[in-house]
Design an enzyme around this catalytic site. Structure first.
Site, PDB file in Angstrom:
ATOM      1  N   GLU A  14       0.724  -1.150   0.065  1.00 24.88           N
ATOM      2  CA  GLU A  14      -0.028  -0.055   0.121  1.00 24.88           C
ATOM      3  C   GLU A  14       0.803   1.238  -0.037  1.00 24.88           C
ATOM      4  O   GLU A  14       0.297   2.340   0.122  1.00 24.88           O
ATOM      5  CB  GLU A  14      -0.878   0.019   1.403  1.00 24.88           C
ATOM      6  CG  GLU A  14      -1.950  -1.143   1.362  1.00 24.88           C
ATOM      7  CD  GLU A  14      -2.875  -0.796   2.177  1.00 24.88           C
ATOM      8  OE1 GLU A  14      -3.888  -0.006   2.347  1.00 24.88           O
ATOM      9  OE2 GLU A  14      -2.601  -1.571   3.245  1.00 24.88           O
ATOM     10  N   SER A 157      -6.245  -2.338   1.073  1.00 26.75           N
ATOM     11  CA  SER A 157      -6.696  -2.380  -0.019  1.00 26.75           C
ATOM     12  C   SER A 157      -6.881  -3.284  -0.961  1.00 26.75           C
ATOM     13  O   SER A 157      -6.755  -3.367  -2.237  1.00 26.75           O
ATOM     14  CB  SER A 157      -5.512  -1.400  -0.792  1.00 26.75           C
ATOM     15  OG  SER A 157      -5.169  -0.316   0.198  1.00 26.75           O
ATOM     16  N   TYR A 227      -9.614   1.281  -7.465  1.00 32.03           N
ATOM     17  CA  TYR A 227      -8.497   2.372  -7.706  1.00 32.03           C
ATOM     18  C   TYR A 227      -8.604   2.680  -9.209  1.00 32.03           C
ATOM     19  O   TYR A 227      -8.005   3.824  -9.588  1.00 32.03           O
ATOM     20  CB  TYR A 227      -7.193   1.884  -7.321  1.00 32.03           C
ATOM     21  CG  TYR A 227      -6.718   2.046  -5.968  1.00 32.03           C
ATOM     22  CD1 TYR A 227      -7.025   3.138  -5.020  1.00 32.03           C
ATOM     23  CD2 TYR A 227      -6.470   0.688  -5.317  1.00 32.03           C
ATOM     24  CE1 TYR A 227      -6.846   2.895  -3.623  1.00 32.03           C
ATOM     25  CE2 TYR A 227      -6.427   0.823  -3.587  1.00 32.03           C
ATOM     26  CZ  TYR A 227      -6.676   1.803  -3.054  1.00 32.03           C
ATOM     27  OH  TYR A 227      -6.307   1.562  -1.717  1.00 32.03           O
ATOM     28  N   ARG A 265     -12.905   3.128   9.607  1.00 30.09           N
ATOM     29  CA  ARG A 265     -13.939   2.744   8.702  1.00 30.09           C
ATOM     30  C   ARG A 265     -14.118   1.242   8.924  1.00 30.09           C
ATOM     31  O   ARG A 265     -13.509   0.434   8.922  1.00 30.09           O
ATOM     32  CB  ARG A 265     -13.460   2.909   7.171  1.00 30.09           C
ATOM     33  CG  ARG A 265     -14.401   2.776   6.053  1.00 30.09           C
ATOM     34  CD  ARG A 265     -13.980   2.882   4.650  1.00 30.09           C
ATOM     35  NE  ARG A 265     -13.445   1.490   4.191  1.00 30.09           N
ATOM     36  CZ  ARG A 265     -12.327   1.254   3.756  1.00 30.09           C
ATOM     37  NH1 ARG A 265     -11.525   2.271   3.516  1.00 30.09           N
ATOM     38  NH2 ARG A 265     -11.845   0.092   3.390  1.00 30.09           N
ATOM     39  N   ASP A 267     -16.439  -1.805   7.456  1.00 23.92           N
ATOM     40  CA  ASP A 267     -17.218  -2.352   6.184  1.00 23.92           C
ATOM     41  C   ASP A 267     -17.880  -3.286   6.817  1.00 23.92           C
ATOM     42  O   ASP A 267     -17.496  -4.290   7.307  1.00 23.92           O
ATOM     43  CB  ASP A 267     -16.002  -2.813   5.147  1.00 23.92           C
ATOM     44  CG  ASP A 267     -14.935  -1.589   4.942  1.00 23.92           C
ATOM     45  OD1 ASP A 267     -15.459  -0.396   5.253  1.00 23.92           O
ATOM     46  OD2 ASP A 267     -13.994  -1.846   4.521  1.00 23.92           O
ATOM     47  N   GLU A 279     -14.686  -6.024   7.427  1.00 25.62           N
ATOM     48  CA  GLU A 279     -13.426  -5.793   8.273  1.00 25.62           C
ATOM     49  C   GLU A 279     -13.415  -4.287   8.714  1.00 25.62           C
ATOM     50  O   GLU A 279     -14.547  -3.679   8.481  1.00 25.62           O
ATOM     51  CB  GLU A 279     -12.327  -6.067   7.016  1.00 25.62           C
ATOM     52  CG  GLU A 279     -12.498  -5.081   5.999  1.00 25.62           C
ATOM     53  CD  GLU A 279     -11.158  -5.127   4.825  1.00 25.62           C
ATOM     54  OE1 GLU A 279     -10.664  -4.301   4.766  1.00 25.62           O
ATOM     55  OE2 GLU A 279     -11.111  -6.321   4.376  1.00 25.62           O
ATOM     56  N   ASN A 281     -10.997  -1.073   9.200  1.00 27.86           N
ATOM     57  CA  ASN A 281      -9.764  -0.226   8.723  1.00 27.86           C
ATOM     58  C   ASN A 281      -9.437   0.998   9.848  1.00 27.86           C
ATOM     59  O   ASN A 281     -10.177   1.705   9.940  1.00 27.86           O
ATOM     60  CB  ASN A 281      -9.728   0.310   7.367  1.00 27.86           C
ATOM     61  CG  ASN A 281      -9.687  -0.541   6.293  1.00 27.86           C
ATOM     62  OD1 ASN A 281      -8.813  -0.884   5.817  1.00 27.86           O
ATOM     63  ND2 ASN A 281     -11.075  -1.118   6.111  1.00 27.86           N
ATOM     64  N   GLY A 285      -7.912   4.864   3.639  1.00 22.94           N
ATOM     65  CA  GLY A 285      -7.499   6.202   2.728  1.00 22.94           C
ATOM     66  C   GLY A 285      -8.291   7.390   3.227  1.00 22.94           C
ATOM     67  O   GLY A 285      -9.354   7.468   3.449  1.00 22.94           O
TER      68      GLY A 285
END
Length: 325
Positions: A14, A157, A227, A265, A267, A279, A281, A285
């Site tokens: 990443e 990611s 991305y 974050r 999810d 998951e 984070n 990002g």
């Protein structure tokens, strides 16, 4: 004027994503009147300050970087993935007694490990996808049972994540995941809408959940779709009040169960039976176009305000925090 050391890069897949986050954070802080030092960890482990290497080898460059960290009022670690988001930089800041944005070592390590996250979630009463943990050494003995998602236990990611529908795909997916971690998750496919919720902990200890964001893709939300612009996001997600309340409650409960700070974050898959955790984070990002800033923008919080609030809430990792309302 407060001096903020923003750390980007890192020695993992990443690296480039982290550079984008660090650059965006540094720009927002500069525009907000902060004095910013930009530190970068190159792929070979050499630390840089701006464009200049801080040493020819890892240890001397780290020693020089520590002097920058020591002088900082706050460190903003924007390194995603292993050797950054997993608590490594939090431990460095704890040893330096320097306030840091985000979660401490324990929360970072637990959140980075998807299997450990599942165990915490189950104990907290939050549903997760059925799955099992295998090691890279066991790949040859794994048999295909049903459609599954294969992912490294500790990577971000969506690197190494694959949807498999037959035995030949399983073997290749396991080998790919093993390039990122020697511990691999094989999870049942969950049928549901992909919904993210961000949680922010303010300087006074209050934490609150953002409006939910829905991810729209033609297939798996993998590294490519994440991305290349093919994935679409809608925020606030078009869901009813009952589902929104269930998602927010589960996100806050998961944030607290892991002991997160700063922003995280969470999810989910939203199914007919409610949220299923995917998951967590703990350093997501953070460019202005990333999911977390989009969610808080929908709540009226600009990118610059979000970054400034994260700095205001920074503490020395490991310090006792109040539970928050």
């Amino acid at each position: 004027m407060r001096r903020i050391a923003v750390i980007g890069g890192g020695q993992n897949a990443e690296h480039d994503v982290s550079l984008a986050t660090a650059a965006a954070v540094a720009k927002a802080l500069c525009s907000g009147g902060f004095d910013v030092d930009e530190l970068t960890i190159d792929r070979d482990g050499i630390w840089r300050r701006g464009a200049d290497a801080l040493g020819a080898k890892t240890i001397p460059s780290l020693a020089a970087a520590l002097r920058v960290i020591e002088r900082a009022d706050v460190v903003f670690p924007a390194v995603h993935g292993p050797s950054g988001e997993d608590g490594t930089l939090a431990a460095l800041c704890a040893l330096a007694h320097t306030p840091m944005v985000g979660s401490d070592l324990r929360a970072g390590a637990l959140g980075m490990d998807k299997w450990a996250t599942k165990l915490v979630a189950r104990d907290a009463g939050i549903r997760t996808a059925p799955g099992r943990l295998v090691t890279a050494a066991e790949i040859a003995d794994i048999e295909f049972e049903t459609d599954a998602v294969v992912k490294p236990a500790s990577a971000g990611s969506s690197f190494g994540v694959a949807l498999v529908r037959d035995a030949s795909q399983l073997r290749e997916a396991l080998r790919r995941a093993a390039r990122f971690d020697d511990r691999i998750l094989i999870e049942d496919v969950v049928a549901g809408r992909e919904i993210d919720v961000a949680v922010l902990r303010e300087a006074d200890g209050r934490r609150w959940a953002s409006p939910p964001l829905e991810i729209h893709t033609d297939g798996l939300f993998d590294t490519r779709s994440k991305y290349d612009g093919s994935a679409r996001f809608s925020v606030p997600a078009e869901i009813d009040g009952t589902d929104r309340a269930a998602l927010s409650e589960a996100a806050l409960r998961m944030f607290d169960a892991l002991g997160c700070a700063g922003v995280a974050r969470i999810d989910f898959f939203l199914t007919g039976h409610g949220p299923v955790l995917n998951e967590v984070n703990t350093m997501p990002g953070m460019t202005a176009e990333s999911q977390v800033p989009r969610m808080f923008a929908a709540a009226g919080l600009s990118y610059e305000q979000l970054v400034a609030r994260l700095v205001d809430a920074a503490t020395v990792p490991g310090q006792t925090r109040g539970p928050g309302p």
